[in-house]
Design an enzyme around this catalytic site. Structure first.
Site, PDB file in Angstrom:
ATOM      1  N   ARG A 258       0.827  -1.205   0.000  1.00 10.52           N
ATOM      2  CA  ARG A 258       0.000   0.000   0.000  1.00 10.52           C
ATOM      3  C   ARG A 258       0.864   1.260   0.000  1.00 10.52           C
ATOM      4  NH1 ARG A 258      -4.897   2.084   3.253  1.00 10.52           N
ATOM      5  NH2 ARG A 258      -4.029   3.538   4.765  1.00 10.52           N
ATOM      6  N   ARG A 276      -1.107   9.407   4.956  1.00 10.73           N
ATOM      7  CA  ARG A 276      -1.006   9.905   6.339  1.00 10.73           C
ATOM      8  C   ARG A 276       0.132  10.922   6.446  1.00 10.73           C
ATOM      9  NH1 ARG A 276      -4.680   7.051   5.991  1.00 10.73           N
ATOM     10  NH2 ARG A 276      -5.520   5.462   7.395  1.00 10.73           N
ATOM     11  N   HIS A 329      -9.621   6.427  -4.511  1.00 10.99           N
ATOM     12  CA  HIS A 329      -9.127   5.180  -3.897  1.00 10.99           C
ATOM     13  C   HIS A 329     -10.083   4.041  -4.230  1.00 10.99           C
ATOM     14  CE1 HIS A 329      -6.331   6.859  -0.614  1.00 10.99           C
ATOM     15  NE2 HIS A 329      -6.813   7.949  -1.191  1.00 10.99           N
ATOM     16  N   GLU A 404     -14.041   6.428  -2.754  1.00 11.98           N
ATOM     17  CA  GLU A 404     -13.692   5.003  -2.652  1.00 11.98           C
ATOM     18  C   GLU A 404     -14.509   4.249  -3.685  1.00 11.98           C
ATOM     19  OE1 GLU A 404     -11.794   3.071  -0.564  1.00 11.98           O
ATOM     20  OE2 GLU A 404     -10.942   4.622   0.738  1.00 11.98           O
TER      21      GLU A 404
HETATM   22 ZN   LIG Z   1      -6.655   3.850  -0.348  1.00 14.38          ZN
END
Ligand SMILES: [Zn+2]
Ligand SMILES: *[C@@H]1O[C@H](CO)[C@@H](O)[C@H](O)[C@H]1NC(C)=O
Length: 446
Positions: A258, A276, A329, A404
């Site tokens: 990831r 992040r 995403h 998403e």
């Molecule tokens: Zn993601």
């Protein structure tokens, strides 16, 4: 019960023999969909998740879904992939807890193979630097594709090399828009994708939409208005090193990578979670520095990941134009609004939710795929330092979202036959975004 889970997982750790073949790596893996119905069950899974991470067992038992409160409140499915040697114990634990589950991919090995399949036609397209929309392509093909779009449609496409990734891959930002005859600046929509390496459908969908915006400009009146009225700034792959890594072999930990790929003096694990790593409320919540290999490792400091810096530099250059900011995403079928650092809301949240719902409804209207709309913190759990919060707080974009894409029980192993439908339904969302921008801001900046 939590302790029992830990003991079992540790006791049953078995070293997998390695092999180059997909079949061998993934043989017997199954993807499950779980449904929790009590707080106790949710807490049990959270404890299990922590232990899996702590013991570094994600290549054998991996909970893909963020275990937010919303999975209980909204009865959302939870994707968990389990290796064959772990299935008996884990399923026994689920049954003991009364957690409902069903198999959603019975033969993960076959699904992983199908996902990487390139037909002769796909291969021919890739060799010619073209995307086919029936296979997941490598970064070199995507590069060649955006370069050819800029060359062949130079009246509406501008390509900018915005810097190099850690491993030295060129990163690109496209600008799609018909310049106005009067030379005035237009409002713009930002779209980026593939910051998480394993989310292959994200860049496939964004490039599909980019291709449509560019190649249908001359023959589709909806597309023509979108490109005439606004500029579209598009960064198709934020994490090219991660993307390439996920194609480099077929082991579990490689395909499900990831993070970025920076070699770190502080940790044995490469990179960090770039979602992040932004400099807004960095490390405040839902991000860690230890264990270093965590999928939510925030990096040593904000912008330790150079790819994030390239994104923000290029977005800030055009921030006066940006009205919508979409970071794409997979795979949870959600339109997420800020804030993601805590269960707090920006003052204009009603507007953000309204457009979010219009986008979700437009997606659903196409093929019936249902999307949740809500705060990122509520639906996924707090996660400070992510792109959408940065877009809202630091770039000052009113309508900033994480999108998403479709899951449909496949999680990250979505067959390539979903690229076209995902592209078509997500395009409906950007039609809504365009409509809202024009209604609220017009087609010129004052
Ligand atoms: Zn993601
Ligand atoms: C133009 O694109 C939109 C959105 O995908 C689609 O609904 C419409 O049918 C297209 N029109 C033409 C003439 O192709």
């Amino acid at each position: 019960m939590e302790i029992r889970a830990v003991v079992l997982l540790v006791a049953m750790t078995v070293t997998l023999c390695s092999s180059a073949a997909v079949k061998n790596h993934w043989l017997g893996y199954k993807l499950y969909r779980l449904q929790v119905s009590t707080q106790e069950q949710l807490e049990f899974l959270r404890a299990l998740d922590q232990e899996i991470e702590y013991k570094d067992l994600q290549d054998k038992v991996d909970i893909w879904t963020h275990l937010s409160q919303a999975v209980l409140d909204l009865k959302m499915p939870i994707n968990v992939i389990i290796s064959p040697e772990k299935q008996p114990e884990v399923l026994a634990l689920l049954e003991e807890q009364g957690i409902a589950y069903k198999v959603s991919i019975d033969d993960v090995a076959a699904a992983v193979e199908a996902e990487s399949f390139m037909s002769p036609a796909d291969q021919k397209a890739a060799d010619a630097g073209k995307m086919s929309w029936t296979a997941y392509h490598r970064y070199a093909t995507m590069e060649a594709f955006v370069q050819s779009l800029a060359q062949d449609y130079s009246d509406i496409v501008e390509l900018k090399m915005i810097g190099k990734s850690y491993e030295g891959r060129s990163m690109y930002r496209l600008k799609v828009g018909k310049p106005r005859a009067d030379g005035k600046k237009k409002p713009a929509i930002w779209m980026d994708s593939h910051i998480h390496a394993r989310e292959w459908i994200a860049s496939a969908t964004l490039l599909y939409m980019t291709n449509k915006l560019v190649t249908e400009y001359s023959r589709n009146s909806t597309v023509r208005r979108m490109v005439d009225d606004l500029d579209w700034y598009i960064l198709p792959v934020v994490n090219p090193d991660g993307l390439e890594h996920t194609h480099s072999d077929s082991s579990y930990s490689t395909r499900m990578w990831r993070r970025t790929r920076r070699i770190s003096p502080f940790a044995e694990c490469l990179g960090a979670d770039p979602n992040r790593n932004y400099d807004f409320k960095w490390m405040l919540s839902g991000a860690v520095q230890s264990p270093p290999c965590s999928d939510i490792n925030a990096g040593a400091f904000p912008f330790s990941e150079v790819e994030n810096l390239h994104l923000t530099d290029t977005a800030l250059e055009v921030k006066d134009q940006l009205k919508v900011f979409l970071t794409i995403h997979s795979a949870a079928q959600m339109i997420l609004t800020p804030w993601g650092y805590a269960l707090e809301y920006p003052s204009d949240i009603a507007d953000l939710e309204a457009l979010g719902r219009r986008m979700a409804n437009a997606i659903t209207a196409q093929y019936g795929v249902r999307y949740q709309v809500g705060s990122s913190t509520y639906l996924l759990g707090a996660a400070a330092g992510a792109t959408d919060d940065w877009g809202k707080a630091k770039a000052g974009v009113k309508y900033s979202y994480t999108v998403e894409l479709r899951d449909l029980g496949y999680g990250f192993i979505l067959p390539p036959s979903h690229i076209v439908p995902s592209g078509i339904e997500t395009f409906e969302a950007i039609i809504e975004a365009h409509r809202t921008v024009v209604a609220e801001f017009g087609t010129t900046l004052n």
